[in-house]
Design a protein around this motif. Structure first.
Motif, PDB file in Angstrom:
ATOM      1  N   ILE A 149       1.096  -1.163  -0.102  1.00  0.00           N
ATOM      2  CA  ILE A 149       0.423   0.074  -0.046  1.00  0.00           C
ATOM      3  C   ILE A 149       0.646   1.164  -0.272  1.00  0.00           C
ATOM      4  N   PRO A 150       1.774   1.157   0.828  1.00  0.00           N
ATOM      5  CA  PRO A 150       2.583   2.536   1.192  1.00  0.00           C
ATOM      6  C   PRO A 150       3.165   3.025  -1.106  1.00  0.00           C
ATOM      7  N   ALA A 151       3.757   1.570  -2.083  1.00  0.00           N
ATOM      8  CA  ALA A 151       4.684   1.687  -2.681  1.00  0.00           C
ATOM      9  C   ALA A 151       3.338   2.444  -3.658  1.00  0.00           C
ATOM     10  N   ALA A 152       2.377   2.319  -3.681  1.00  0.00           N
ATOM     11  CA  ALA A 152       1.179   2.026  -4.603  1.00  0.00           C
ATOM     12  C   ALA A 152       0.762   3.054  -4.441  1.00  0.00           C
ATOM     13  N   ILE A 153       0.236   3.915  -3.097  1.00  0.00           N
ATOM     14  CA  ILE A 153      -0.071   5.400  -2.694  1.00  0.00           C
ATOM     15  C   ILE A 153       0.766   5.768  -3.592  1.00  0.00           C
ATOM     16  N   ASP A 154       2.750   5.557  -2.797  1.00  0.00           N
ATOM     17  CA  ASP A 154       3.787   6.656  -3.431  1.00  0.00           C
ATOM     18  C   ASP A 154       3.324   6.593  -5.159  1.00  0.00           C
ATOM     19  N   LEU A 155       3.347   5.878  -6.008  1.00  0.00           N
ATOM     20  CA  LEU A 155       3.178   5.371  -7.671  1.00  0.00           C
ATOM     21  C   LEU A 155       2.155   6.456  -8.038  1.00  0.00           C
ATOM     22  N   ALA A 156       0.905   5.777  -7.041  1.00  0.00           N
ATOM     23  CA  ALA A 156      -0.201   6.779  -7.857  1.00  0.00           C
ATOM     24  C   ALA A 156      -0.361   8.156  -7.496  1.00  0.00           C
ATOM     25  N   TYR A 157      -0.033   9.148  -6.271  1.00  0.00           N
ATOM     26  CA  TYR A 157       0.463  10.440  -6.490  1.00  0.00           C
ATOM     27  C   TYR A 157       2.009  11.016  -7.251  1.00  0.00           C
ATOM     28  N   ARG A 158       2.509  10.414  -7.644  1.00  0.00           N
ATOM     29  CA  ARG A 158       3.786  10.117  -8.966  1.00  0.00           C
ATOM     30  C   ARG A 158       3.192  11.009 -10.167  1.00  0.00           C
ATOM     31  N   GLY A 159       1.866  10.189 -10.021  1.00  0.00           N
ATOM     32  CA  GLY A 159       1.164   9.676 -11.465  1.00  0.00           C
ATOM     33  C   GLY A 159       0.428  11.254 -11.612  1.00  0.00           C
ATOM     34  N   VAL A 160      -0.273  10.888 -10.468  1.00  0.00           N
ATOM     35  CA  VAL A 160      -1.014  12.274 -10.019  1.00  0.00           C
ATOM     36  C   VAL A 160      -0.740  13.793 -10.357  1.00  0.00           C
ATOM     37  N   SER A 161       1.021  13.773 -10.204  1.00  0.00           N
ATOM     38  CA  SER A 161       1.809  15.346 -10.504  1.00  0.00           C
ATOM     39  C   SER A 161       2.157  15.448 -11.329  1.00  0.00           C
ATOM     40  N   ARG A 162       2.326  14.692 -12.271  1.00  0.00           N
ATOM     41  CA  ARG A 162       2.502  14.843 -14.329  1.00  0.00           C
ATOM     42  C   ARG A 162       1.311  14.997 -15.027  1.00  0.00           C
ATOM     43  N   VAL A 163      -0.361  15.290 -13.815  1.00  0.00           N
ATOM     44  CA  VAL A 163      -1.389  15.331 -14.895  1.00  0.00           C
ATOM     45  C   VAL A 163      -1.638  16.700 -14.774  1.00  0.00           C
ATOM     46  N   HIS A 164      -1.919  17.237 -15.414  1.00  0.00           N
ATOM     47  CA  HIS A 164      -3.024  19.088 -15.063  1.00  0.00           C
ATOM     48  C   HIS A 164      -4.166  19.281 -16.403  1.00  0.00           C
ATOM     49  N   PHE A 165      -4.920  20.033 -15.201  1.00  0.00           N
ATOM     50  CA  PHE A 165      -5.337  21.116 -15.924  1.00  0.00           C
ATOM     51  C   PHE A 165      -6.211  21.735 -15.350  1.00  0.00           C
ATOM     52  N   ASN A 166      -7.538  22.875 -15.514  1.00  0.00           N
ATOM     53  CA  ASN A 166      -7.617  24.640 -14.518  1.00  0.00           C
ATOM     54  C   ASN A 166      -8.783  23.603 -13.724  1.00  0.00           C
ATOM     55  N   GLY A 167      -8.247  24.055 -13.070  1.00  0.00           N
ATOM     56  CA  GLY A 167      -8.613  24.295 -11.698  1.00  0.00           C
ATOM     57  C   GLY A 167      -9.084  22.258 -11.002  1.00  0.00           C
ATOM     58  N   MET A 168      -8.226  21.505 -11.643  1.00  0.00           N
ATOM     59  CA  MET A 168      -8.372  20.149 -10.337  1.00  0.00           C
ATOM     60  C   MET A 168      -7.850  20.658  -9.754  1.00  0.00           C
ATOM     61  N   HIS A 169      -8.683  19.468  -8.524  1.00  0.00           N
ATOM     62  CA  HIS A 169      -8.723  19.493  -6.735  1.00  0.00           C
ATOM     63  C   HIS A 169      -8.116  17.468  -6.837  1.00  0.00           C
ATOM     64  N   TYR A 170      -7.911  17.502  -5.692  1.00  0.00           N
ATOM     65  CA  TYR A 170      -8.229  15.621  -5.800  1.00  0.00           C
ATOM     66  C   TYR A 170      -7.610  16.281  -4.370  1.00  0.00           C
ATOM     67  N   ARG A 171      -8.192  14.982  -3.532  1.00  0.00           N
ATOM     68  CA  ARG A 171      -7.670  14.110  -2.148  1.00  0.00           C
ATOM     69  C   ARG A 171      -6.321  13.874  -1.974  1.00  0.00           C
TER      70      ARG A 171
END
Length: 421
Positions: free
Chosen positions: A389-411
């Motif tokens: 789970i820690p590795a999957a969390i880290d990898l998911a948020y690394r993926g999130v950091s690559r994506v962008h659009f105006n107004g984007m929000h996430y937990r």
């Protein structure tokens, strides 16, 4: 085989993605689909509530298997119509799907067959509901009886909020006809998680456990959404507790539905609260969850089509259900303003640069001028699979950091409860 997946959200993208990996499948259709699904399937512009057009599509294309994603076409009887015409279809029939279509029915089934759940009362009069709330006080939970896209539940910490919920649901009709009746129930406290199970009406086989994050803000604050992220497995569902849930909740529910002449075949989803008294049911759903399906499909090692075909043959107990020995995490990227009003048409950047073992499941996207743009409140489910789970969390948020659009929000705390354990 030709397969049709009905629906157009992140859950359906995950199902199409998994089905596309089956060597038995030659072509996938999706109605209506989205821009991400269109990379894997032929999207047909038919809304999931347009039952006659869906039936025509199945007839015209001679579809070998239809997989129904959302609850609305199940409650509308799509499965019954296709079955009657001899087309194989995965999902519960109309009378069985009412376990989600009516919260009052679900509570009555649970009460009759001894399935643990919160104390409740049902009302079709706003005045009677208000009198009851003044009598029992707060906290309490007010629920629209019918389908409300996952948003018809108000957790009221004070009496004023509960009374306002009755007014908005029953008098202002914010959820339409779904609010003609309401359920008022005691507030359960504990940790939430989901158990989804395949069932052929006799055999019940659990999937890997998962945990959804309903509220829009970190720390489970703010209004409910369709789901801001999920992970699997959920440590709160230890093997011993999972066995308890099977014996006290899932099996009695399937047997009870059969006894009520509502034979249940498909996916049964139990939203659970783990209280001091043990697991209790918050709700039953008649289909795969969203966003739980995204990490669950990432974890499923078996061929989903093989599992579905064994289930439809009444031989689910013979299915080879195998899971990846690790974890998966899905973080939902939402449009600015969601779950309230939001803009559409914002250009999405960075999807081509996701790390290995990270998949972007599209929920509310479209194509415009060769670019992906936002087209819904929940836009993407960035889903990662890793050894823990820690590795999957880290990898998911690394993926999130690559994506962008105006107004984007996430937990930023998806999976945190698992780490706390």
């Amino acid at each position: 085989m030709k397969v049709l997946v009905v629906g157009g959200g992140g859950r359906e993208h995950a199902l199409v993605w998994k089905i596309s990996r089956s060597p038995r499948v030659k072509k996938i259709f999706c109605a209506p689909g989205n821009a991400g699904i269109a990379q894997l399937a032929e999207c047909v512009d038919i809304k999931d509530g347009n039952i006659p057009a869906l039936v025509d599509l199945v007839r015209r294309e001679k579809i070998d298997l239809t997989v129904v994603g959302p609850e609305a076409p199940l409650v509308a009887g799509l499965v019954d119509i296709l079955e009657k015409e001899g087309f194989p279809v995965f999902g519960p029939r109309q009378r069985a799907a009412e376990i989600e279509g009516s919260k009052v029915l679900a509570k009555e089934i649970m009460q009759k067959y001894g399935i643990p759940t919160a104390r409740y009362a049902a009302f079709d009069s706003a005045r009677d509901a208000r009198d009851y709330i003044r009598e029992i006080g707060a906290p309490c939970v007010v629920k629209a009886d019918g389908l409300a896209a996952g948003k018809g539940v108000i957790v009221a910490e004070d009496e004023q909020t509960a009374l306002a919920a009755v007014e908005s649901i029953m008098e202002q009709k914010v959820f339409g006809a779904a609010g003609s009746r309401i359920v008022v129930e005691e507030r359960l406290r504990g940790e939430e998680a989901s158990m989804l199970a395949f069932t052929d009406g006799e055999h019940v086989v659990p999937m890997i456990s998962s945990q959804d994050h309903k509220q829009v803000f970190d720390g489970d604050r703010g209004p409910n959404t369709g789901g801001m992220g999920a992970y699997a497995p959920a440590p709160v569902l230890s093997p011993a507790i999972q066995q308890e849930v099977m014996e006290k909740i899932m099996l009695p529910a399937v047997r009870g539905m059969a006894a009520e002449d509502r034979p249940y075949r498909g996916v049964l989803y139990a939203g659970l609260m783990f209280t001091e008294k043990g697991p209790q049911v918050l709700e039953f759903n008649a289909r795969f969850g969203d966003p739980e399906t995204q990490p669950i499909m990432a974890m499923l090692e078996s061929d989903l089509v093989d599992v579905i075909q064994a289930l439809l043959a009444g031989e689910l107990h013979k299915a080879d259900l195998r899971w990846f020995d690790g974890a998966a995490v899905c973080v939902v990227l939402a449009s600015g303003g969601y779950p309230g009003a939001y803009q559409k048409g914002e250009v999405i950047a960075g999807l081509e640069s996701l790390p290995e073992n990270v998949t972007a499941f599209h929920a509310g996207t479209a194509m415009r001028g060769g670019a992906f743009v936002t087209a819904g409140g929940r836009v993407l489910g960035i889903t990662a699979r890793a050894d823990s789970i820690p590795a999957a969390i880290d990898l998911a948020y690394r993926g999130v950091s690559r994506v962008h659009f105006n107004g984007m929000h996430y937990r930023k705390d998806i999976g945190q409860k698992a780490l706390n354990r």
